[in-house]
Design a protein around this motif. Sequence first.
Motif, short mmCIF file in Angstrom:
data_model
loop_
_atom_site.label_atom_id
_atom_site.label_comp_id
_atom_site.label_asym_id
_atom_site.label_seq_id
_atom_site.Cartn_x
_atom_site.Cartn_y
_atom_site.Cartn_z
N SER A 90 2.07 -120.72 3.25
CA SER A 90 0.99 -120.80 4.23
C SER A 90 1.03 -122.16 4.91
N VAL A 91 0.86 -122.14 6.24
CA VAL A 91 0.88 -123.35 7.06
C VAL A 91 -0.53 -123.63 7.55
N ASN A 92 -0.91 -124.91 7.60
CA ASN A 92 -2.23 -125.30 8.08
C ASN A 92 -2.49 -124.69 9.46
N SER A 93 -3.67 -124.03 9.60
CA SER A 93 -3.98 -123.33 10.85
C SER A 93 -5.39 -123.63 11.34
N VAL A 94 -5.89 -124.86 11.08
CA VAL A 94 -7.25 -125.21 11.50
C VAL A 94 -7.41 -125.12 13.00
N ASP A 95 -6.42 -125.61 13.75
CA ASP A 95 -6.51 -125.58 15.22
C ASP A 95 -6.50 -124.15 15.74
N LEU A 96 -5.71 -123.28 15.10
CA LEU A 96 -5.69 -121.88 15.53
C LEU A 96 -7.00 -121.17 15.19
N MET A 97 -7.59 -121.52 14.07
CA MET A 97 -8.87 -120.92 13.72
C MET A 97 -9.94 -121.33 14.73
N ALA A 98 -9.88 -122.57 15.22
CA ALA A 98 -10.82 -123.01 16.25
C ALA A 98 -10.60 -122.23 17.54
N GLN A 99 -9.31 -122.03 17.89
CA GLN A 99 -9.03 -121.23 19.09
C GLN A 99 -9.52 -119.80 18.93
N LYS A 100 -9.38 -119.27 17.72
CA LYS A 100 -9.83 -117.90 17.46
C LYS A 100 -11.34 -117.79 17.63
N ALA A 101 -12.08 -118.80 17.16
CA ALA A 101 -13.53 -118.79 17.32
C ALA A 101 -13.91 -118.85 18.80
N GLN A 102 -13.18 -119.66 19.56
CA GLN A 102 -13.44 -119.75 21.01
C GLN A 102 -13.15 -118.42 21.69
N VAL A 103 -12.08 -117.77 21.29
CA VAL A 103 -11.72 -116.48 21.88
C VAL A 103 -12.76 -115.43 21.54
N ASP A 104 -13.24 -115.43 20.30
CA ASP A 104 -14.28 -114.48 19.91
C ASP A 104 -15.54 -114.66 20.76
N LEU A 152 -12.73 -109.15 30.54
CA LEU A 152 -12.86 -108.66 29.16
C LEU A 152 -11.49 -108.36 28.57
N GLU A 153 -10.63 -107.71 29.36
CA GLU A 153 -9.28 -107.39 28.89
C GLU A 153 -8.47 -108.66 28.62
N ALA A 154 -8.62 -109.68 29.49
CA ALA A 154 -7.92 -110.95 29.28
C ALA A 154 -8.38 -111.64 28.00
N ALA A 155 -9.68 -111.57 27.70
CA ALA A 155 -10.20 -112.18 26.48
C ALA A 155 -9.65 -111.47 25.24
N LYS A 156 -9.54 -110.15 25.33
CA LYS A 156 -8.99 -109.40 24.19
C LYS A 156 -7.51 -109.72 23.99
N GLN A 157 -6.75 -109.83 25.08
CA GLN A 157 -5.34 -110.17 24.96
C GLN A 157 -5.14 -111.59 24.42
N LYS A 158 -6.06 -112.49 24.80
CA LYS A 158 -6.01 -113.85 24.26
C LYS A 158 -6.21 -113.83 22.74
N LYS A 159 -7.07 -112.95 22.29
CA LYS A 159 -7.29 -112.81 20.85
C LYS A 159 -6.03 -112.29 20.17
N ASN A 160 -5.34 -111.33 20.81
CA ASN A 160 -4.08 -110.82 20.25
C ASN A 160 -3.04 -111.94 20.14
N GLU A 161 -3.03 -112.81 21.15
CA GLU A 161 -2.09 -113.93 21.12
C GLU A 161 -2.38 -114.88 19.97
N VAL A 162 -3.66 -115.19 19.79
CA VAL A 162 -4.04 -116.09 18.69
C VAL A 162 -3.73 -115.44 17.34
N ASN A 163 -4.00 -114.15 17.22
CA ASN A 163 -3.70 -113.45 15.96
C ASN A 163 -2.20 -113.44 15.68
N ALA A 164 -1.40 -113.29 16.74
CA ALA A 164 0.06 -113.33 16.56
C ALA A 164 0.50 -114.70 16.09
N GLN A 165 -0.11 -115.76 16.63
CA GLN A 165 0.23 -117.12 16.20
C GLN A 165 -0.22 -117.35 14.76
N LEU A 166 -1.37 -116.81 14.40
CA LEU A 166 -1.85 -116.93 13.02
C LEU A 166 -0.91 -116.24 12.04
#
Length: 356
Positions: A90-104, A152-166
């Motif tokens: 597991s790799v540190n993902s604090v910054d990605l978790m912050a991005q995920k919260a912003q996307v949500d 709305l679709e762009a926000a959902k795709q941004k979430k998919n991107e963050v999940n892929a990075q996670l």
Amino acid sequence: MKKIYVTLALSVALLLGSCGNKNNETSNDEAAIAVEVNQTTENQTNALLSVSGKIQSSNSADLSTRMMGYINKVYVNVGDQVKKGQMLVSVNSVDLMAQKAQVDAAIVQATVAFNNAEKDYKRFKNLFADNSASQKEMDDISANYEIAKAQLEAAKQKKNEVNAQLAYTNITAPFSGTITTKYIEVGDMANPGMPLISIEVQDDYEVMAMVPESEISQVEKGTPVDVLVKSINRTVKGKVQEVSTSAKNTGGQFLVKIALEKTDAPILSGMFTTVQFPITQKSDTQMVLVPVDAIIHDGQLSGIYTVSQSNTAILRWLRLGRIFGDQVEVLSGLKADEIYIVSADGKIYNGAKIKY
């Protein structure tokens, strides 16, 4: 009296000389080294082409990540058996978790805007049908609705991107196998593309061998071969699985892949092998073959001891060619029907007296 003394002295001298000759003959016989010899012949029969190879797993992978970050935890060690999908690193993902919260949060905002735009669109659509709204108003409401829908679709795709990075922060096993190498420890910095863990299947092996261009035409897919594993001195059966048709990046050598049969031999990835391909010599090809064990090496030079007419060992330097099983081809330095020394009971040297 003088004649008697002279005769007696001459007799003693002859006797001593005779003894001396016998001693010399005995010494010469004792100095001769017993050797085993053989005679070269021109070979036209089927032979074995021996080339070097290396064992590797038929299914292996070096796992890495696309993300940069510190290693939080390593769940496995070298030699561990793992299952497909098992967590490895597991790799540190604090910054990605912050991005995920912003996307949500952005998705919530876009959803509310889309719902309002959809209600307005339906309302004005009914009004427009009753001629209670103008075409301009209907066009504006339709544009707002499409914009809200796209946001709305762009926000959902941004979430998919963050999940892929996670997903790249949690390294899992792509297949069941054995951990062979661990390149990192907790606290190390992981960089994109840097290997973290190596995994392979250890019950399915293959050999990668390099065949010279002069013989590649005689190597065919499906040909059974013998694979000698040098480190354990075991021979394993195999079959040619792939034959490369290009030597562009291999220096004139063609890559051949051999699938090994299941065996109880303790073989491991990285072991060096000698692969023996059965080939047929052309009818007009004559070769002089000698045993590999009879060859003498001195730096870059190779030679063999031959026998002179006076039964002494003569070192002859050779130019060698291809290896066929336990024999090597002599290109120059030795002709057919010449006698050479295979082995000796003592230390042999150039000019040594021999007997056979």
